[in-house]
Design a protein around this motif. Structure first.
Motif, PDB file in Angstrom:
ATOM      1  N   ILE A  31       0.838  -1.202   0.000  1.00 29.89           N
ATOM      2  CA  ILE A  31       0.000   0.000   0.000  1.00 29.89           C
ATOM      3  C   ILE A  31       0.870   1.248   0.000  1.00 29.89           C
ATOM      4  O   ILE A  31       0.550   2.231  -0.682  1.00 29.89           O
ATOM      5  N   ARG A  32       1.990   1.209   0.713  1.00 33.81           N
ATOM      6  CA  ARG A  32       2.910   2.368   0.669  1.00 33.81           C
ATOM      7  C   ARG A  32       3.480   2.550  -0.732  1.00 33.81           C
ATOM      8  O   ARG A  32       3.665   3.672  -1.197  1.00 33.81           O
ATOM      9  N   LEU A  33       3.780   1.427  -1.400  1.00 32.67           N
ATOM     10  CA  LEU A  33       4.318   1.513  -2.765  1.00 32.67           C
ATOM     11  C   LEU A  33       3.278   2.024  -3.755  1.00 32.67           C
ATOM     12  O   LEU A  33       3.601   2.781  -4.666  1.00 32.67           O
ATOM     13  N   LEU A  44      -5.493  -6.785   2.766  1.00 31.40           N
ATOM     14  CA  LEU A  44      -5.187  -6.383   4.134  1.00 31.40           C
ATOM     15  C   LEU A  44      -6.467  -6.382   4.967  1.00 31.40           C
ATOM     16  O   LEU A  44      -6.475  -6.826   6.113  1.00 31.40           O
ATOM     17  N   GLY A  45      -7.554  -5.933   4.387  1.00 31.92           N
ATOM     18  CA  GLY A  45      -8.846  -5.959   5.080  1.00 31.92           C
ATOM     19  C   GLY A  45      -9.270  -7.375   5.446  1.00 31.92           C
ATOM     20  O   GLY A  45      -9.749  -7.621   6.559  1.00 31.92           O
ATOM     21  N   LYS A  46      -9.086  -8.313   4.511  1.00 34.07           N
ATOM     22  CA  LYS A  46      -9.420  -9.709   4.807  1.00 34.07           C
ATOM     23  C   LYS A  46      -8.575 -10.240   5.956  1.00 34.07           C
ATOM     24  O   LYS A  46      -9.076 -10.923   6.852  1.00 34.07           O
ATOM     25  N   LEU A  47      -7.304  -9.934   5.935  1.00 31.96           N
ATOM     26  CA  LEU A  47      -6.392 -10.389   6.986  1.00 31.96           C
ATOM     27  C   LEU A  47      -6.798  -9.794   8.335  1.00 31.96           C
ATOM     28  O   LEU A  47      -6.843 -10.496   9.346  1.00 31.96           O
ATOM     29  N   LEU A  48      -7.111  -8.511   8.355  1.00 36.07           N
ATOM     30  CA  LEU A  48      -7.512  -7.866   9.603  1.00 36.07           C
ATOM     31  C   LEU A  48      -8.836  -8.422  10.114  1.00 36.07           C
ATOM     32  O   LEU A  48      -9.020  -8.588  11.330  1.00 36.07           O
ATOM     33  N   TRP A  54     -11.899  -5.430  13.527  1.00 34.68           N
ATOM     34  CA  TRP A  54     -13.028  -5.014  12.700  1.00 34.68           C
ATOM     35  C   TRP A  54     -12.863  -3.616  12.139  1.00 34.68           C
ATOM     36  O   TRP A  54     -13.156  -3.387  10.963  1.00 34.68           O
ATOM     37  N   GLN A  55     -12.449  -2.664  12.969  1.00 34.33           N
ATOM     38  CA  GLN A  55     -12.328  -1.289  12.472  1.00 34.33           C
ATOM     39  C   GLN A  55     -11.257  -1.188  11.397  1.00 34.33           C
ATOM     40  O   GLN A  55     -11.441  -0.521  10.383  1.00 34.33           O
ATOM     41  N   GLY A  56     -10.127  -1.859  11.601  1.00 34.82           N
ATOM     42  CA  GLY A  56      -9.078  -1.860  10.583  1.00 34.82           C
ATOM     43  C   GLY A  56      -9.553  -2.486   9.290  1.00 34.82           C
ATOM     44  O   GLY A  56      -9.263  -1.989   8.195  1.00 34.82           O
ATOM     45  N   CYS A  60      -9.950  -0.686   5.592  1.00 37.13           N
ATOM     46  CA  CYS A  60      -9.311  -1.210   4.379  1.00 37.13           C
ATOM     47  C   CYS A  60     -10.334  -1.529   3.302  1.00 37.13           C
ATOM     48  O   CYS A  60     -10.120  -1.241   2.123  1.00 37.13           O
ATOM     49  N   TYR A  61     -11.456  -2.141   3.705  1.00 33.31           N
ATOM     50  CA  TYR A  61     -12.502  -2.448   2.729  1.00 33.31           C
ATOM     51  C   TYR A  61     -13.050  -1.163   2.112  1.00 33.31           C
ATOM     52  O   TYR A  61     -13.334  -1.118   0.913  1.00 33.31           O
TER      53      TYR A  61
END
Length: 79
Positions: A31-33, A44-48, A54-56, A60-61
């Motif tokens: 995401i930084r790249l 990343l949302g799926k992983l979180l 949940w908030q993270g 991301c979603y």
């Protein structure tokens, strides 16, 4: 069999505990790249979500939706 099974489960649990933070760092690096990458935000949302952050995951979603990620534009997707 019970002892061996417990040892395998314990080993796998430790492996997952090591791999999940590495995956999270990888997606944050992507995401930084490329902050416009819908895929990186989505994964990343799926992983979180799997980690019950949940908030993270929602954040991301939302970023993935804003970037028109096809998996999140489907009307039956679970958020």
């Amino acid at each position: 069999m019970g002892y061996l099974r417990r040892k395998i489960i314990n080993g796998l649990t430790r492996l997952v505990a090591v791999l999940l933070p590495a995956q999270q760092q990888y997606y944050r690096w992507l995401i930084r790249l490329n902050p416009r990458s819908a895929d990186s935000h989505y994964h990343l949302g799926k992983l979180l979500a799997e980690q019950k952050n949940w908030q993270g995951a929602i954040d991301c979603y939302q970023q993935a939706i804003n970037r028109n990620h096809p998996a999140l534009l489907h009307p039956f997707v679970r958020l």
